[in-house]
Design an enzyme around this catalytic site. Sequence first.
Site, mmCIF file in Angstrom:
data_model
loop_
_atom_site.group_PDB
_atom_site.id
_atom_site.type_symbol
_atom_site.label_atom_id
_atom_site.label_comp_id
_atom_site.label_asym_id
_atom_site.label_seq_id
_atom_site.Cartn_x
_atom_site.Cartn_y
_atom_site.Cartn_z
ATOM 1 N N CYS A 177 0.834 -1.204 0.000
ATOM 2 C CA CYS A 177 0.000 0.000 0.000
ATOM 3 C C CYS A 177 0.865 1.249 0.000
ATOM 4 C CB CYS A 177 -0.937 0.011 1.214
ATOM 5 S SG CYS A 177 -2.010 1.450 1.243
ATOM 6 N N ARG A 180 -0.127 4.519 3.000
ATOM 7 C CA ARG A 180 -0.133 4.201 4.430
ATOM 8 C C ARG A 180 0.070 5.414 5.326
ATOM 9 N NH1 ARG A 180 4.124 -0.514 4.971
ATOM 10 N NH2 ARG A 180 4.655 -0.071 2.790
ATOM 11 N N TRP A 358 -8.655 5.345 -1.240
ATOM 12 C CA TRP A 358 -9.117 5.970 -2.476
ATOM 13 C C TRP A 358 -8.119 5.655 -3.588
ATOM 14 C CZ3 TRP A 358 -8.428 9.103 1.938
ATOM 15 C CH2 TRP A 358 -7.183 9.719 2.044
ATOM 16 N N GLU A 363 -4.003 3.506 -11.068
ATOM 17 C CA GLU A 363 -4.697 2.239 -10.842
ATOM 18 C C GLU A 363 -5.850 2.070 -11.822
ATOM 19 O OE1 GLU A 363 -5.045 0.973 -6.476
ATOM 20 O OE2 GLU A 363 -4.889 3.151 -6.324
#
Length: 1152
Positions: A177, A180, A358, A363
């Site tokens: 991630c 973070r 979000w 992505e």
Amino acid sequence: MVIKRTFVVHFYKQLSSVSNNNKRSDLSNRYFGLFLINRLTAYIYSTYLDTYFAKMWLEDRHGVELRNHTTGGVSVDKLFLGNISEGPCSGEEVCVGSRMVPRQVPANYKRPKDKILQQAKEFLDGFFRSSKKFASEEHIVRLLEVHKDIENKGKYDLTYDELVHGCGMAWRNAPRCVARVQWQSLKVFDARHVQTAKEMFDSIVEHIKYATNQGRLRSVITVFPPRTDGQLDFRIWNSQLISYAGYRNPDGTIEGDPANVQFTEACLYYLVSLCHSLGWERKERTQFDVLPLVLQANSLAPEVFLLPDDIVLQVPLVHPSLPWFEELGLRWYALPAVANMLFDCGGIQFPAAPFNGWYMGTEIGSRDLCDPQRYDISKMIASKMELNTSTHTTLWKDTVLLEVNKAVLYSYQKFGVTTWDHHTASESFMQFYASEMKTRGGCPADWIWLVPPMSSSSSPLFHQEMALYFLKPSFEYQTAAWSNFNTKSLIKKTTTSSQCNPRKKLRAVIIAVRLCSFLFYSSWSKRPKVVVLFASQSGRAEKFATKAFASFKSIFQTNLYCMADFDTSKLQDHQAIVVVASTFGDGDAPNNGEEFKNNLIKMRQKNSKFRQMNNESPRFAVLGLGSTSYNQFCAFGKFVDITFQELGGTRLLPLVCADELNNQEKTIETWLSDITIALCKQFLKEDNHNSFTNMELSGNQSNVSLTARFITSQEEKEDILRALSHVHHKEVSLARISGKTLIGDSNPNRDGHAIICLQLNTLNSETLKYKPGDHLAVFPQNNRDMIQRFVLRLRNCPAYKSMIQLQVQGPNRNWEYWKRIPPCSFDILLKRFVDLTSSPSQDTLRLLASSAIDPKDKMRLDVLAEDFVAHEKWVSSNNPNIVDVLEDFLSVDVDAAALISTLPVIQPRFYSISSSASVVPREIHLTATIVRYRTESGKGRLFRGMCTSYLEQINLGDFIICYFKSNPAFHLPPYPSKPLICIAAGSGIAPLRGFWQQRCFEKGVPSHHTFITKIFGNFSKRSVQQQAANQHGPVYLYYGCREKSSQLFRNELDAMMQHKVINKTFVAFSRETGKPKNYVQNLLWKDGARVSTQILNEGAYLYICGKKAMAIQVEDTVIRIMSHYGEMNNEEAEMIIRNLKAEGRYKTDIFG
């Protein structure tokens, strides 16, 4: 620091043995246990601390060196050394770190006890270390509790605080991630209580609504029940809560999202009948069909749920400079909510724990839309842009990626949906990475996953070496739920047998029962849905809501809920909402309505609207209960009524406010009739609603009381604090009386004026978190004399010490527990729960009339029970309590359970706190006027206020039960430089004393505050720099009391004036011998010129505390001052006051 398991087990067994074998009381055992825990803590420190620090010193010399190739800096990651961790290649001969799923938890995996113990200990150590309570008594006790649960049950339950910590740490530890940096802002929804797939769906809908937040996305996780035996899992079959379907065409091409083709076919086609019944049969398939949710509870057959369209926010994709891009019809959903990962925390596994953050633009733009195995729109975009795709040297793919990503970022920003670009995300992660290396000594990171899929080398992540390992708590990949589920078992084929089979007959019966149930449910489900909600402090609103429910239940799908038990997101699922809402105090919601009110405020702030059913918005009607003795009459009912209208509801009836000082019960009976007629006209056909209405109204006229009884309770011990907390929806605690004084007439059996001052100490200093102006809620109790007089007049009374539970017959004639009174002894019921001091209601009088033997008594009681005017006059003049009535009507022979079921529950009394926690950090001070007077204009019985009489009789060292109630509407202003004009009469000076003590503390002035002739110590003086940085405006106090001898805190006020904490004090005496009556409003008028200037020109704040009559007269005087000295007419002056109230500069705290 590691505590050997054998040592902990040995200690726990010793502690258990001591607790079981000792003949001490429970309290003695508790203290003895704490003594042993103290010894354990000392032993741990003395035995293990040296070894621990030596180990840490050695670990500083190990780790993995990681270089940043841009700056040349080198850091050492050693976080994995002191934690349970694994690398991506554990047990492998080759590195598998670049696999999409390098590891996953197998289906139905059950973790062994020793592993749970190990991970639970490491997690709890981290939890208590984060709160700076490591190796504390609380830490050790918790370890022992968890160890016992794991040994006995193979599992344990995380507390909510532990769950929140674990969720945040799992995000913090997630190596893939990039976002973070936000881990501490994760919102945790605890759904471990759910039992069915429908309840799972309701929680997910709430998750999506909260997280979406109209595009301003919020990070959320919802945690469903944990894995127990590995066979009864709660699972979400979808990979994400929101995703698009994928369809395989006959020619082999894919329409929709290719990533979901297998899921769509393998799952939804097996559940085709369910999908069709839900309306998900897609005759015209599109590229962007939102998939239904497939949910599985307790490993039962999965159920399918459609997400409402209005909660799924989708973003149409447009381009800032390519107009044709919009015509492509591309879109994507706003909320990326991962649904198929397992949350692993403290040894406990949660197979269903959907979470979201979000999107990073790439992505969607690079991966979801342009990856060859996904939507693969690159060639289509290149064709529209007329790019040369015949050779790679034109870099047409790079151009397409850039433009698609520009379109994604532009569209999300245009429609107000949270997202960020890959450059900002990378820089943010580098800041997080540096912070983690500094604070934790390491940061697990998957370089392959974190580096963005485009412009990689321009990202700072590309040049940073990283160490990949896995820490707990964590989010883990797991085997897909649908891949192991026997979907064919959902479609069962019937078989026949030539032989007679007894089971066949039983199966036929079961099928018949199910068919009947289905037919009944089908008929019932077509009836209009009506929900009756109530918020009640004393139980009156609940009583009238129950009457409404009884009227509606035979013809509508009707449910009755306390607001505290109702999910506001389900309001729109009903065609009619009927609300009975009390108002508590001066405009507050009752305790069991506070959360409902807050949720409505949130819905209003989000501009939410009720979802329409059959093109119609929900209908609603509100009955408000209150008293015109308060300025904010029926304020909570009015708030609900206005808010429902703003949310798009349609009124069935105008708001009705029932005044307890003006024929409240008659108003309510009329409203019950009107709302019944209105519902029938709205939802029933014209030819049958009249007959139903007549039937219901005739039923409402019956005066038959609910049957009640006492049954023996299975409870072995009484926990008064827990019981009161449950009944009043508040966490209550004990406070000890450490000081007490009485000013005025000290004879409790005589009509006279007196004020009581109390000093309280709590057992837990952490509970002393109040601000000046806040209230203390005190739970009184009936005195022993009144209880004995009451019991003498009843029949069928249980023994005082017997453990009993009150039951009543509800609207369905079923026996139900009386929720307002928990299981307890009869003695505690009478002492702590049943209000014997309030005047009996007309329902109670009807019961007494039906139990009267003497015709004269019966006739008099019938008049009071049925004539609203006579009842109100009788209560106003005599103020009788139930004991007085039973002694006046001696022929009444009434059952104890029946009578008690009609009486109100004792409510806490609220008193303004007269101290500041900054000055007396371990104390609470109360100042209250003792209520005692003779009824019937001074000729009748002596009436004593329940709570002040209780406090008057209490002894030093005794305990009271109480809780804090915040009163933000009467806090000190946010700008201390503004002038304060404080006005009070009698014990209304209480909160103002807290104000000047707080100012005394803030200004660094030595505080010599006096309480019952006792001088408390000084606090340290603030520095000159602190004082200069916190300038305070002037304070003017106007105070009224009867005579000079009854003036409160006179010496303390003199000291405050001497130190310039208060600039000027004006005192008015209304009963001083030989002098005319003088009131605070008179003093205010004399000082009108300065008051007007400070209000109009200097931004002064006004604080008024006292009885309602005083507050009204003060407001009238301030209006006169504004009009006279501000040279304005009366209407303009009233507008000034309204504006001051709206701005929070005119504050009142009214009582009495």
